[in-house]
Design a protein around this motif. Structure first.
Motif, PDB file in Angstrom:
ATOM      1  N   ASN A 104       0.828  -1.186  -0.132  1.00  0.00           N
ATOM      2  CA  ASN A 104      -0.173  -0.035  -0.100  1.00  0.00           C
ATOM      3  C   ASN A 104       0.618   1.141  -0.101  1.00  0.00           C
ATOM      4  OD1 ASN A 104      -2.235  -0.933  -0.012  1.00  0.00           O
ATOM      5  ND2 ASN A 104      -2.333  -1.910   2.093  1.00  0.00           N
ATOM      6  N   ASP A 105       1.785   1.200   0.817  1.00  0.00           N
ATOM      7  CA  ASP A 105       2.964   2.177   1.034  1.00  0.00           C
ATOM      8  C   ASP A 105       3.336   2.700  -0.984  1.00  0.00           C
ATOM      9  OD1 ASP A 105       4.696   3.720   2.627  1.00  0.00           O
ATOM     10  OD2 ASP A 105       6.413   3.561   1.171  1.00  0.00           O
ATOM     11  N   LYS A 143      -0.248   7.463  -5.628  1.00  0.00           N
ATOM     12  CA  LYS A 143      -1.447   8.336  -5.924  1.00  0.00           C
ATOM     13  C   LYS A 143      -1.422   9.554  -4.964  1.00  0.00           C
ATOM     14  CE  LYS A 143      -4.143   4.487  -8.228  1.00  0.00           C
ATOM     15  NZ  LYS A 143      -5.101   3.402  -8.047  1.00  0.00           N
ATOM     16  N   SER A 144       0.293   9.479  -4.824  1.00  0.00           N
ATOM     17  CA  SER A 144       0.491  10.744  -3.530  1.00  0.00           C
ATOM     18  C   SER A 144      -1.309  11.596  -3.992  1.00  0.00           C
ATOM     19  CB  SER A 144       1.435  11.470  -3.367  1.00  0.00           C
ATOM     20  OG  SER A 144       1.976  11.847  -4.811  1.00  0.00           O
ATOM     21  N   GLU A 145      -1.663  12.722  -5.128  1.00  0.00           N
ATOM     22  CA  GLU A 145      -1.699  13.812  -4.941  1.00  0.00           C
ATOM     23  C   GLU A 145      -2.903  13.250  -4.545  1.00  0.00           C
ATOM     24  OE1 GLU A 145      -1.679  15.188  -8.784  1.00  0.00           O
ATOM     25  OE2 GLU A 145       0.303  15.495  -8.647  1.00  0.00           O
ATOM     26  N   GLU A 146      -3.498  12.418  -5.219  1.00  0.00           N
ATOM     27  CA  GLU A 146      -5.082  11.495  -4.940  1.00  0.00           C
ATOM     28  C   GLU A 146      -5.706  11.403  -3.373  1.00  0.00           C
ATOM     29  OE1 GLU A 146      -8.080   8.636  -5.923  1.00  0.00           O
ATOM     30  OE2 GLU A 146      -5.596   8.598  -7.292  1.00  0.00           O
ATOM     31  N   VAL A 147      -4.448  10.752  -3.051  1.00  0.00           N
ATOM     32  CA  VAL A 147      -4.087  10.796  -1.003  1.00  0.00           C
ATOM     33  C   VAL A 147      -4.263  12.874  -0.415  1.00  0.00           C
ATOM     34  CG1 VAL A 147      -2.775   9.672   0.468  1.00  0.00           C
ATOM     35  CG2 VAL A 147      -3.300   8.484  -1.845  1.00  0.00           C
ATOM     36  N   ASP A 204      -4.042  -1.954   5.530  1.00  0.00           N
ATOM     37  CA  ASP A 204      -5.593  -1.133   4.970  1.00  0.00           C
ATOM     38  C   ASP A 204      -5.813  -0.509   3.889  1.00  0.00           C
ATOM     39  OD1 ASP A 204      -6.924  -3.496   6.309  1.00  0.00           O
ATOM     40  OD2 ASP A 204      -7.310  -1.928   8.017  1.00  0.00           O
ATOM     41  N   GLY A 205      -4.376   0.565   4.214  1.00  0.00           N
ATOM     42  CA  GLY A 205      -4.772   1.468   3.607  1.00  0.00           C
ATOM     43  C   GLY A 205      -3.674   2.262   3.203  1.00  0.00           C
ATOM     44  N   VAL A 206      -3.250   3.852   3.793  1.00  0.00           N
ATOM     45  CA  VAL A 206      -2.109   4.745   4.122  1.00  0.00           C
ATOM     46  C   VAL A 206      -2.301   5.672   5.174  1.00  0.00           C
ATOM     47  CG1 VAL A 206      -2.929   6.154   2.373  1.00  0.00           C
ATOM     48  CG2 VAL A 206      -0.646   6.751   2.967  1.00  0.00           C
ATOM     49  N   THR A 207      -1.296   5.581   6.110  1.00  0.00           N
ATOM     50  CA  THR A 207      -1.522   6.177   7.444  1.00  0.00           C
ATOM     51  C   THR A 207      -1.201   7.948   7.030  1.00  0.00           C
ATOM     52  OG1 THR A 207      -1.493   4.610   8.746  1.00  0.00           O
ATOM     53  CG2 THR A 207      -0.804   7.023   9.447  1.00  0.00           C
ATOM     54  N   VAL A 259      -6.465   6.448   4.681  1.00  0.00           N
ATOM     55  CA  VAL A 259      -6.693   6.665   3.303  1.00  0.00           C
ATOM     56  C   VAL A 259      -7.100   4.635   3.533  1.00  0.00           C
ATOM     57  CG1 VAL A 259      -6.807   7.198   1.614  1.00  0.00           C
ATOM     58  CG2 VAL A 259      -5.714   8.351   3.201  1.00  0.00           C
ATOM     59  N   PRO A 260      -8.314   4.337   3.475  1.00  0.00           N
ATOM     60  CA  PRO A 260      -8.111   3.140   2.430  1.00  0.00           C
ATOM     61  C   PRO A 260      -8.150   2.846   1.662  1.00  0.00           C
ATOM     62  CG  PRO A 260     -10.270   4.356   4.036  1.00  0.00           C
ATOM     63  CD  PRO A 260      -9.385   5.176   3.648  1.00  0.00           C
ATOM     64  N   ILE A 261      -7.237   2.025   0.615  1.00  0.00           N
ATOM     65  CA  ILE A 261      -7.677   1.502  -0.254  1.00  0.00           C
ATOM     66  C   ILE A 261      -8.165   0.059  -0.503  1.00  0.00           C
ATOM     67  CG2 ILE A 261      -4.787   0.670  -1.901  1.00  0.00           C
ATOM     68  CD1 ILE A 261      -2.779   2.295  -0.640  1.00  0.00           C
ATOM     69  N   ASN A 262      -8.540   0.386  -1.479  1.00  0.00           N
ATOM     70  CA  ASN A 262      -9.452  -1.097  -1.775  1.00  0.00           C
ATOM     71  C   ASN A 262      -8.366  -2.436  -2.483  1.00  0.00           C
ATOM     72  OD1 ASN A 262     -10.523  -2.843  -3.484  1.00  0.00           O
ATOM     73  ND2 ASN A 262     -12.245  -1.760  -3.259  1.00  0.00           N
ATOM     74  N   GLN A 263      -8.712  -3.295  -1.695  1.00  0.00           N
ATOM     75  CA  GLN A 263      -6.906  -4.455  -1.834  1.00  0.00           C
ATOM     76  C   GLN A 263      -7.552  -5.108  -3.637  1.00  0.00           C
ATOM     77  OE1 GLN A 263      -4.256  -4.090  -0.272  1.00  0.00           O
ATOM     78  NE2 GLN A 263      -5.752  -2.438   0.410  1.00  0.00           N
ATOM     79  N   GLU A 264      -8.736  -4.859  -3.975  1.00  0.00           N
ATOM     80  CA  GLU A 264      -8.989  -5.761  -5.486  1.00  0.00           C
ATOM     81  C   GLU A 264      -8.192  -4.660  -6.920  1.00  0.00           C
ATOM     82  OE1 GLU A 264     -12.501  -7.055  -5.255  1.00  0.00           O
ATOM     83  OE2 GLU A 264     -12.275  -8.682  -3.282  1.00  0.00           O
ATOM     84  N   THR A 265      -9.215  -3.415  -5.945  1.00  0.00           N
ATOM     85  CA  THR A 265      -8.778  -2.265  -7.581  1.00  0.00           C
ATOM     86  C   THR A 265      -7.489  -1.368  -7.169  1.00  0.00           C
ATOM     87  OG1 THR A 265      -9.773  -0.744  -6.172  1.00  0.00           O
ATOM     88  CG2 THR A 265     -11.561  -2.426  -7.384  1.00  0.00           C
ATOM     89  N   LYS A 266      -6.782  -1.914  -6.365  1.00  0.00           N
ATOM     90  CA  LYS A 266      -6.132  -0.466  -5.396  1.00  0.00           C
ATOM     91  C   LYS A 266      -6.337   0.736  -5.823  1.00  0.00           C
ATOM     92  CE  LYS A 266      -4.130  -4.350  -5.814  1.00  0.00           C
ATOM     93  NZ  LYS A 266      -3.185  -5.234  -4.340  1.00  0.00           N
ATOM     94  N   GLU A 267      -7.352   0.888  -5.779  1.00  0.00           N
ATOM     95  CA  GLU A 267      -8.022   3.009  -5.989  1.00  0.00           C
ATOM     96  C   GLU A 267      -8.144   3.082  -4.660  1.00  0.00           C
ATOM     97  OE1 GLU A 267      -8.462   4.015  -8.437  1.00  0.00           O
ATOM     98  OE2 GLU A 267      -7.926   2.087  -9.423  1.00  0.00           O
ATOM     99  N   ILE A 268      -7.774   4.227  -4.365  1.00  0.00           N
ATOM    100  CA  ILE A 268      -7.924   5.283  -2.719  1.00  0.00           C
ATOM    101  C   ILE A 268      -9.676   5.026  -3.396  1.00  0.00           C
ATOM    102  CG2 ILE A 268      -7.535   7.613  -2.019  1.00  0.00           C
ATOM    103  CD1 ILE A 268      -5.357   5.427  -3.150  1.00  0.00           C
TER     104      ILE A 268
END
Length: 308
Positions: free
Chosen positions: A65-66, A72-76, A102-105, A122-131
């Motif tokens: 997730n890191d 996708k840092s801008e989105e996060v 589960d995502g990113v702190t 910020v959760p990350i969908n583990q299947e789609t890898k989307e924020i």
């Protein structure tokens, strides 16, 4: 959680972590060489506090997730800034992204006169890898605690400045040092923090609650109005911990009992510093890279109460 014990939790966690390493010495029955390797590994886990800026900090099972968060840092960052602005009416600067299971702190620092460090997840969908930008959250009362502490510092700005000046004087004698500002920014995330001390304001503090309510209603409220809202008659010293955390300047030097006693005695005699419960801690020079913790088995501490 017991209010008085909250400040020591990270130290306990570190002791458990190191305990797992220390007990590996004889696991393979290899004698001196195995012991030497283990000692070297343990030593490598630490950095000089003067050098530590958060490098090596990690959260369990967060490697994948890191990478996603960095890509996708801008989105996060936008999701976190929107979260703080919408829920807490507070603008923040993003300092660091650290993947978790589960995502990113995301470690942040508030902008404006009410200053504090905090974090959001910020959760990350583990299947789609989307924020999952719509599901940003923080742990219970963490952000609120940071706001309360920032408000305490703002209301009693002169008293806290006196404390800061005193601690700068202690450090100028060149036996102890504090943390780097960069480490607070990158892996601090724990309310109002300076290189020399942190605050802890607990839920249920009736004295600061009216100030908090006013700030949440109007973040642009004048400082005079915030001060007027403080319910000094309800102030309870146990709801405000002032945690002074210093480190020995030199490596391989044990925490100084004489410095601990001097700081404690000096603060006890001062009338120009904030009221509250003071925890004074002296650590050796090392900071654990992965956890950012400085408290260890050889750290020394004492407590005093200021209540004018």
């Amino acid at each position: 959680m017991n209010r008085k014990n909250k400040w020591i939790i990270y130290g306990i966690g570190l002791s458990l972590l190191l305990g797992g390493c220390m007990n590996m010495e004889n696991a393979n029955g290899n004698g001196v060489d195995e012991k030497k390797n283990t000692q070297d590994e343990v030593k490598d886990q630490y950095a000089r506090v003067q050098d530590y800026k958060g490098e090596g900090y990690f959260l369990n099972n967060g490697d994948e997730n890191d990478k996603i968060a960095e890509a996708k840092s801008e989105e996060v960052e936008k999701a976190v800034k929107d979260f703080f602005l919408e829920k807490y009416k507070t603008e923040v600067k993003v300092h660091n992204l650290v993947g978790n299971v589960d995502g990113v702190t995301v470690f942040v620092e508030s902008s404006g006169p009410v200053h504090f460090y905090s974090f959001a997840i910020v959760p990350i969908n583990q299947e789609t890898k989307e924020i999952n930008a719509e599901e940003v959250r923080s742990q219970e009362d963490v952000v609120e605690e940071g706001i309360r502490e920032g408000l305490y510092n703002l209301i009693f700005e002169e008293e806290f400045k006196n404390l800061e000046n005193y601690l700068e004087g202690v450090v100028s004698e060149k036996e102890v040092v504090g943390r780097t500002v960069e480490s607070l920014q990158n892996v601090g995330g724990s309310g109002f923090m300076t290189p020399y001390y942190t605050l802890t304001s607990f839920y249920g503090d009736e004295a600061i609650q009216p100030v908090f309510d006013l700030y949440m209603e109007n973040p642009d409220a004048k400082i005079e109005d915030l001060k007027s809202a403080f319910n000094k008659d309800s102030f309870d010293k146990e709801y405000l911990n002032i945690n002074i955390i210093l480190f020995m300047k030199e490596e391989k030097v044990s925490p100084s009992k004489s410095i601990l006693e001097k700081v404690s005695n000096d603060l006890e005699s001062m009338d120009s510093i904030p009221n509250g419960t003071y925890q004074i801690i002296i650590n050796d020079n090392g900071v654990h890279k992965e956890s950012s913790e400085g408290y260890k088995d050889n750290s020394i501490k004492t407590e005093l109460i200021k209540s004018k």
